[in-house]
Every structure is written in C-alpha cells, then in structure tokens.
Design a protein around this motif. Structure first.
Motif, PDB file in Angstrom:
ATOM      1  N   HIS A   1       0.843  -1.190   0.000  1.00  0.00           N
ATOM      2  CA  HIS A   1       0.000   0.000   0.000  1.00  0.00           C
ATOM      3  C   HIS A   1       0.880   1.243   0.000  1.00  0.00           C
ATOM      4  N   THR A   2       0.413   2.283  -0.679  1.00  0.00           N
ATOM      5  CA  THR A   2       1.175   3.528  -0.714  1.00  0.00           C
ATOM      6  C   THR A   2       0.242   4.700  -0.969  1.00  0.00           C
ATOM      7  N   ASP A   3       0.809   5.887  -0.968  1.00  0.00           N
ATOM      8  CA  ASP A   3       0.079   7.117  -1.261  1.00  0.00           C
ATOM      9  C   ASP A   3       0.205   7.411  -2.756  1.00  0.00           C
ATOM     10  N   GLN A   4      -0.912   7.705  -3.400  1.00  0.00           N
ATOM     11  CA  GLN A   4      -0.899   8.021  -4.837  1.00  0.00           C
ATOM     12  C   GLN A   4       0.103   9.117  -5.163  1.00  0.00           C
ATOM     13  N   ARG A   5       0.349  10.021  -4.200  1.00  0.00           N
ATOM     14  CA  ARG A   5       1.196  11.173  -4.444  1.00  0.00           C
ATOM     15  C   ARG A   5       2.677  10.889  -4.195  1.00  0.00           C
ATOM     16  N   ALA A   6       2.999   9.704  -3.709  1.00  0.00           N
ATOM     17  CA  ALA A   6       4.384   9.359  -3.408  1.00  0.00           C
ATOM     18  C   ALA A   6       5.198   9.215  -4.692  1.00  0.00           C
ATOM     19  N   ALA A   7       6.475   9.508  -4.601  1.00  0.00           N
ATOM     20  CA  ALA A   7       7.352   9.462  -5.776  1.00  0.00           C
ATOM     21  C   ALA A   7       7.384   8.072  -6.406  1.00  0.00           C
ATOM     22  N   LYS A   8       7.313   7.029  -5.593  1.00  0.00           N
ATOM     23  CA  LYS A   8       7.408   5.683  -6.158  1.00  0.00           C
ATOM     24  C   LYS A   8       6.255   5.355  -7.091  1.00  0.00           C
ATOM     25  N   VAL A   9       5.105   5.981  -6.914  1.00  0.00           N
ATOM     26  CA  VAL A   9       3.975   5.739  -7.805  1.00  0.00           C
ATOM     27  C   VAL A   9       4.278   6.286  -9.203  1.00  0.00           C
ATOM     28  N   ALA A  10       4.775   7.513  -9.269  1.00  0.00           N
ATOM     29  CA  ALA A  10       5.153   8.085 -10.564  1.00  0.00           C
ATOM     30  C   ALA A  10       6.294   7.294 -11.189  1.00  0.00           C
ATOM     31  N   GLU A  11       7.223   6.827 -10.359  1.00  0.00           N
ATOM     32  CA  GLU A  11       8.345   6.051 -10.875  1.00  0.00           C
ATOM     33  C   GLU A  11       7.885   4.736 -11.472  1.00  0.00           C
ATOM     34  N   LEU A  12       6.959   4.059 -10.798  1.00  0.00           N
ATOM     35  CA  LEU A  12       6.460   2.786 -11.308  1.00  0.00           C
ATOM     36  C   LEU A  12       5.548   2.972 -12.508  1.00  0.00           C
ATOM     37  N   ALA A  13       4.870   4.100 -12.579  1.00  0.00           N
ATOM     38  CA  ALA A  13       4.043   4.383 -13.753  1.00  0.00           C
ATOM     39  C   ALA A  13       4.925   4.545 -14.988  1.00  0.00           C
ATOM     40  N   ALA A  14       6.101   5.133 -14.797  1.00  0.00           N
ATOM     41  CA  ALA A  14       7.025   5.346 -15.915  1.00  0.00           C
ATOM     42  C   ALA A  14       7.830   4.098 -16.230  1.00  0.00           C
ATOM     43  N   GLU A  15       8.215   3.353 -15.208  1.00  0.00           N
ATOM     44  CA  GLU A  15       8.995   2.116 -15.367  1.00  0.00           C
ATOM     45  C   GLU A  15       8.505   1.096 -14.350  1.00  0.00           C
TER      46      GLU A  15
ATOM     47  N   MET B   1      -5.168   6.716   8.136  1.00  0.00           N
ATOM     48  CA  MET B   1      -4.750   8.085   8.460  1.00  0.00           C
ATOM     49  C   MET B   1      -3.488   8.497   7.699  1.00  0.00           C
ATOM     50  N   CYS B   2      -2.644   7.512   7.396  1.00  0.00           N
ATOM     51  CA  CYS B   2      -1.378   7.823   6.713  1.00  0.00           C
ATOM     52  C   CYS B   2      -1.609   8.507   5.371  1.00  0.00           C
ATOM     53  N   TYR B   3      -2.725   8.189   4.724  1.00  0.00           N
ATOM     54  CA  TYR B   3      -2.973   8.692   3.369  1.00  0.00           C
ATOM     55  C   TYR B   3      -3.754  10.001   3.370  1.00  0.00           C
ATOM     56  N   ALA B   4      -4.123  10.485   4.573  1.00  0.00           N
ATOM     57  CA  ALA B   4      -4.846  11.751   4.691  1.00  0.00           C
ATOM     58  C   ALA B   4      -3.911  12.918   4.996  1.00  0.00           C
ATOM     59  N   ILE B   5      -2.618  12.646   5.075  1.00  0.00           N
ATOM     60  CA  ILE B   5      -1.660  13.706   5.404  1.00  0.00           C
ATOM     61  C   ILE B   5      -1.646  14.792   4.334  1.00  0.00           C
ATOM     62  N   GLU B   6      -1.520  16.028   4.744  1.00  0.00           N
ATOM     63  CA  GLU B   6      -1.406  17.173   3.832  1.00  0.00           C
ATOM     64  C   GLU B   6      -0.245  18.048   4.275  1.00  0.00           C
ATOM     65  N   PRO B   7       0.518  18.575   3.333  1.00  0.00           N
ATOM     66  CA  PRO B   7       0.449  18.340   1.890  1.00  0.00           C
ATOM     67  C   PRO B   7       0.999  16.964   1.513  1.00  0.00           C
ATOM     68  N   ALA B   8       1.275  16.751   0.235  1.00  0.00           N
ATOM     69  CA  ALA B   8       1.681  15.440  -0.260  1.00  0.00           C
ATOM     70  C   ALA B   8       3.012  14.993   0.328  1.00  0.00           C
ATOM     71  N   PRO B   9       3.223  13.693   0.461  1.00  0.00           N
ATOM     72  CA  PRO B   9       4.508  13.177   0.946  1.00  0.00           C
ATOM     73  C   PRO B   9       5.676  13.709   0.113  1.00  0.00           C
ATOM     74  N   GLY B  10       6.745  14.096   0.797  1.00  0.00           N
ATOM     75  CA  GLY B  10       7.913  14.609   0.117  1.00  0.00           C
ATOM     76  C   GLY B  10       7.924  16.101  -0.114  1.00  0.00           C
ATOM     77  N   THR B  11       6.820  16.780   0.222  1.00  0.00           N
ATOM     78  CA  THR B  11       6.748  18.229   0.056  1.00  0.00           C
ATOM     79  C   THR B  11       7.600  18.924   1.125  1.00  0.00           C
ATOM     80  N   PRO B  12       8.486  19.853   0.748  1.00  0.00           N
ATOM     81  CA  PRO B  12       9.253  20.590   1.761  1.00  0.00           C
ATOM     82  C   PRO B  12       8.316  21.354   2.696  1.00  0.00           C
ATOM     83  N   CYS B  13       8.658  21.377   3.978  1.00  0.00           N
ATOM     84  CA  CYS B  13       7.820  22.077   4.952  1.00  0.00           C
ATOM     85  C   CYS B  13       8.688  22.656   6.064  1.00  0.00           C
ATOM     86  N   ALA B  14       8.190  23.711   6.698  1.00  0.00           N
ATOM     87  CA  ALA B  14       8.938  24.381   7.758  1.00  0.00           C
ATOM     88  C   ALA B  14       8.952  23.575   9.044  1.00  0.00           C
TER      89      ALA B  14
END
Length: 204
Positions: free
Chosen positions: A73-87, A131-144
């Motif tokens: 299971h993962t978050d749609q917005r996680a980098a690995k999803v885009a990576e697997l979509a491409a390769e 709850m893990c998938y309701a986090i905002e903003p998306a995983p990997g987003t820089p934050c203060a």
C-alpha cells in the motif's frame, strides 16, 4: 548455523531447489502475517526520474503464492507511484538476520487506485493505517515543520494506492557456517503462471 528446516535432502546432502522455493514463499507469507517478522518490512527499489535507483522501506500487506504476487500500500502522491508508472519493473529486498536468509525479488508492478483491488484493500485497512494517506500536503513536500496528524481517516481514500508486484525472478541466499547456499528461480515468460520456473544453484 544449520540449514533452514525442511531444506536438506538427506539422499543428496544438499538443499532441494523445490524445497528452497517453497521455503522462500513460506517466509514471504509469514512476513505478511506477522508484523514482527523481518520480512514484514522489505526494501522496494525503483528507478527514479533522474535515472538513479531509489529505495525505501515498505510494508508487505498481501501475498498470493499461486499468482506470485505481492501487495503493498502507498500514497498516490508518493514518488514511487510516478516512478512505477514510468517504469514498472521493480525489485524487493528482504532479509531475516535470525535465519540468515536473504531474498531478492524482481518483477513488474501494477498500480491500483480506483478499482476493486484498491477498494478491497481499503475496506480491510484499519483507521490507523488509513490516516497515513490523509496527510497534507503530499509526501515529500518541503515544509517548515512536521505537519499535524490527520484526524479524518476517510479523507485519505483518494490518495490510497495499491501496488501489486508480480515476481518474475527470485534469488535465495542462506548464510551458514557449513557453507552458504544461493539459488535462482526465473519464470521466463512475462505473466506466465503455470509450470515450474527455471531453477539452479549459484556460487554464493
């Protein structure tokens, strides 16, 4: 260190390839069922957008031995999803230090976000996991500062994604004082399920 239970063929005094593959699948299934087992949290490796390898710890949520299919299971917005979509080719590394067994799996991943596969996985998930998938903003987003924990578990459903990884190659390595054992199993035709894999021993 002795060989893993059930792997020794008394007539040959060497492990059986069939028994080795069966034991590998048994350990994977154990990793799914037991959250304290080392195989419960393997490392998934993908190809990043810049061409570099990307690795991260994931949680094994399901295993269908007949289909040679792992569920993560993962978050749609996680980098690995885009990576697997491409390769979609990916690798999974599992290691049990107690048994001194390493598995290296390679195969092809498919992504499921709004289909029955995802619906069933979401329905079987606990609120704590949702709850893990309701986090905002998306995983990997820089934050203060670290964002506050989500309060609405159902808010994570649009971000929820299932990765199904079909195993096309499996390498087993057992480290033992009496001699290390390494075996390779490969299913030559992409997507083929019937029949036995090509199997053989490798120098550790």
């Amino acid at each position: 260190m002795s060989a893993a239970p059930g792997l020794q063929d008394p007539s040959l005094d060497v492990p059986s390839l069939d028994a080795t593959l069966a034991e590998a699948f048994r350990l994977i299934a154990h990793g799914v069922a037991d959250r304290r087992h080392p195989f419960h949290t393997p490392t998934l490796a993908t190809l990043a957008a810049d061409g570099a390898p990307a690795a991260r710890t994931v949680v094994l949520r399901g295993f269908d031995a007949a289909a040679r299919q792992l569920r993560i299971h993962t978050d749609q917005r996680a980098a690995k999803v885009a990576e697997l979509a491409a390769e979609p080719r990916a690798s999974l590394h599992l290691y049990d230090p107690g048994a001194a067994v390493q598995l290296r799996l390679a195969g092809v991943a498919t992504l499921h976000g709004t289909d029955p596969v995802a619906d069933a996985a979401w329905a079987a998930s606990r609120d704590f996991s949702r709850m893990c998938y309701a986090i905002e903003p998306a995983p990997g987003t820089p934050c203060a500062a670290p964002p506050p924990a989500p309060l609405d578990a159902e808010a994570g459903r649009p971000n929820f994604c299932v990765i199904l990884l079909r195993i096309d190659r499996l390498e087993w390595l057992h480290l033992a004082a009496g001699g290390h054992r390494r075996a390779r199993f490969a299913w030559p035709e992409p997507g083929s399920l019937p029949g036995a894999p090509e199997a053989g021993w490798l120098v550790p």
